[in-house]
Every structure is written in structure tokens, then in C-alpha cells.
Enzyme design. Sequence first.
Site, short mmCIF file in Angstrom:
data_model
loop_
_atom_site.label_atom_id
_atom_site.label_comp_id
_atom_site.label_asym_id
_atom_site.label_seq_id
_atom_site.Cartn_x
_atom_site.Cartn_y
_atom_site.Cartn_z
N TYR A 1 0.84 -1.20 0.00
CA TYR A 1 0.00 0.00 0.00
C TYR A 1 0.86 1.24 0.00
CZ TYR A 1 -3.71 -3.19 1.62
OH TYR A 1 -4.60 -4.20 1.73
N LYS B 1 -4.40 -3.68 -9.97
CA LYS B 1 -3.16 -3.63 -9.21
C LYS B 1 -2.07 -4.20 -10.12
CE LYS B 1 -5.66 -4.94 -5.03
NZ LYS B 1 -6.08 -3.58 -4.68
N HIS C 1 -6.05 1.93 -1.34
CA HIS C 1 -6.09 0.61 -1.98
C HIS C 1 -4.65 0.19 -2.21
CE1 HIS C 1 -10.30 0.07 -2.72
NE2 HIS C 1 -10.42 1.30 -3.21
#
EC number: 4.6.1.16
Lengths: 321, 169
Positions: A252, A291, A260
Site C-alpha cells: 500500500y 493492481k 487501496h
Amino acid sequence: MITVQISKDGKPLIWSAEVTVFLYVFVEWIRLREEYRIVGGLIGVLPNLPNQEVLNGLPMSLLPEETTLLLEKNIICLKTFPSLSRCPGEGVVKAFKHHCRSVQVEQADQMKEERKSALLGLVDKIVEGRRRKRLGLDTKKKRKKGKSAENTDNDAEEKEKIVELLKPIEEIERKTVLDEELAKIPPLSRENTLVQTFTTYPWLSPEDACPVNWTFPSNEEERTRYLTFKDLWTKGFYITTGHKFGGDFLVYPGDPVKFHSHFIVVCVSYTNSMSVHQLISYGRLGSSVRKTVVLASLPQDSSEVKFQSIKWAGSSAVPFS
Amino acid sequence: MNNGNIHPVLKDLLAFGCGDQRIPPAAFAVFMDLSEVRAVWDLQYQFCKALDIIYLTGRENVSDIETNIYLPLPASYTVSPAWLEKVQNSLSTKNRGLILAFKDADSTVVYYQITEGLVTPDSLEIVQERKASEERRRLLQTELWRKRSQLYEMAKHNSNSINDNEHTA
């Protein structure tokens, strides 16, 4: 120095480590998080909200990587308390019983105190009620009803009674009534008292602490994981376990409560080959959760972790893709 | 095999003498996809003997300064971080994106960009923008598909009239 309690539970809980490290104290938990960006995992139950598992409370369990890092930075010291896994001794049993009793007595006193202050507000009314009863006077409501039914023939007598009723209340009268009422309170029974749930063990003495032989990382795989964790931590990220997304770590940019995660880090061997399918599934996973999947590996005889970011870059024009 | 009937590019790719027999067909499929479907600019192919791989270079858009390196690999291939690093070093991908193009037996090709270090994922705005542009493209394509017979007739009519003009001229 923060003392982290450690308890052996026999089964592998985190990454083949035989031991899990727990931290029980709130201020230390918040300090580790805010000052050192160590998130850990809360695995306990919140005392106020026991029937849910959305929000967890202390204790916090630390990842082996977090533990090693904190030890290396001299932020914590690990201690184990063998006395915790033994049957409590006579002294502790005595102390516990005494504690339970004193808690009960305290609650009984507290209850009496509260009842008394409630009664103090009511005492005048009680006195008035008693007078009415003694004089044979009805309450206001009853009197109204009675008046309409029969005409007032004994007005003089009534007046006298009312004068009697409205006489100022003497302090002594008040006190007797209060004492009588207080005597009526039944003693607080055990079933009606609150039982304290301990969040820490109160009878742990510093002499019980034994040093822990902390061996993580002990093999090449663990070394890769640890150095990956350390590298990312040094870069200023917050890191949590990555089981949720099938990786080793989730990374993070700030506190996980507010951000997120950006990266799913998967630790792999530097030289061992993986199938193309594996690589594709990593890439696909990353693009579907927005991601970046990052492969972390450690070249032999090196302590510098290599990262490779995988990013989906399209596919041939296949229908129904 | 009659070499006269095969695609000149495939002929070139086979002539490189790649040790891995699976690579030239994969490279050809990727070449076709890149040149015909994705319309990549300045598409070229080269052979790297040291790594025994064929790679392609090209630009996604005509305005791009940066060239991409496309590395066609069969779906049965295996890769390791060490190998990836070797590829990055020997193809000097420092300023160029390295895109692995995996070709499956059914000629599906999927592309994955591999970059050394940590690459922050695209922000929500960028993703939304990309989705919107894809949507626009899809709409255009369906529209073209819907009016294909009309377009076909128009084209036929135009060419006929040109032919007629030529005849008369």
C-alpha cells in the site's frame, strides 16, 4: 522497548513458522502502525462488539517478516512466558479470587450509591404519600372522582387534613424514610454482577519472561520473502499479507485503512522457471483488480531483491474475450 | 514443403535458424496480429542468437517516439526471473517497453508488458478513459458492420462508374 508476547501453538500458522507473535497492548499497536508502518493482523474480538467479525480487535499477530524487521531495528524484544501454558499456581488463584470478590463488592457499593441518589430525589414524594395514607386522604385523581360523586359534607375535616399534609417536612422524617427505603434494597446477587473480561493477563511478572530464539528467515525461500518485505518497507510502503489476492504481500502507498493496495507481490525463485500460463494468470489477476502483480526474486549470492512488474497489454482480436 | 507458397515473412523467420522449433510459427502469428490487427508502425523482426529468440519492434501509434519490443513465445514456454532479466539486458529494454506475446495453439495471442522494478497501476481516470475509447471503437465497428452491404454496394457502384469512365475514355 515493546515487549511482544509469543505463544507456541504447535501448528504452522504463518508461512511454516511454528510460532506466532502476538501483541496485546493498544498503545504499542498504534505506535507500531503509525511510527513504523507495521500493520500486522488483528485477530481478537472487540469487547464491545463480540458478535461480529468485520472489525477485529487485539491481539495483533505479527508476520514473521515484521517480527524479524522489528527485532533487527531494535524496536521490540521477544519474550515468551512459559508460565502462561502451565496451570495457574496457588498465588495466582488466590489473587484471581480476591480480584473477583473485590470487583463484586465494588459493584454492590456502586449500586447502593446510585440507588441512594435516586431515592434522594424521590424522598419528598414518598413522605407525602405516607402522610396521605395515614390521614386517609386520597390521591388527587381519586379525590376528584370522589368529589363529583358525593357532595362535600365534611369539608372542615378535609381542610384540617390538608393543612396536616402540607406541613413542611422535617429533616428527621426525611432521614428515617430514606433509611427505611435503603434497607429494603436486596443485596446484589452474583448473577446480577458484571464479569470482567481481561484483555491482558494481569498477574504476569517480568521474572516469568524467557528469551526467544527467533530463527526466521532460516532458508532461501524465507530469505527472499524477508528481504522483499524489508526492501518494500524501506521504500516507505505499508505491507500486509497477500493471501487475499493469491500473492505473498499486498503493498500500500499509505495506511491500508485509507488506500487501496498498488502491488500484489509474489516471491518466486530467481532461477526456477514458471509456465507461461502462470505468468498470464498473474497478469490477468492484476488487471482485473487494478493492481500491478510484481514478481520478487533474489539472485544467488545477492541481497538485492529484483522486481518485475507484469502488466496486461491486450490480446489478439478474439471474439468473446 | 513448397517454399514458394509460404508467406515471405514466415520464410524469413524460418531462415533465422532458431533452435527452438516452436518460436518461428509463434513469431509469425504475432507478426500477423501486430501488422494486420493492431496496425503497429515500423514493424520489424530480428533474431537474437544468444537467447535463441526472435523479437519484433514497432510503435503502437505513429506519434510514439518509444518503440516496443515484442517477444513472441509459445504458450508451452517457461520463463524465470533470471531469464527475463537476461532478455531485458541483452535487448536493451531500458527505454523501450518489453512486451511478451504468448501464442496459444489456437493462434490466440495475449500480450503482457514486463518492466523491471515497481510500476504503479493506472489510475481510475486513465482506466475509465481507456474503456471509453474502446467503447467508441466498438460502436464504430458495429456501425460499419451493420452498414456493410450498403458500403459494399456504394464501392461497387463507384468502381463501376470509374471503369465505365475508363472505357469511355
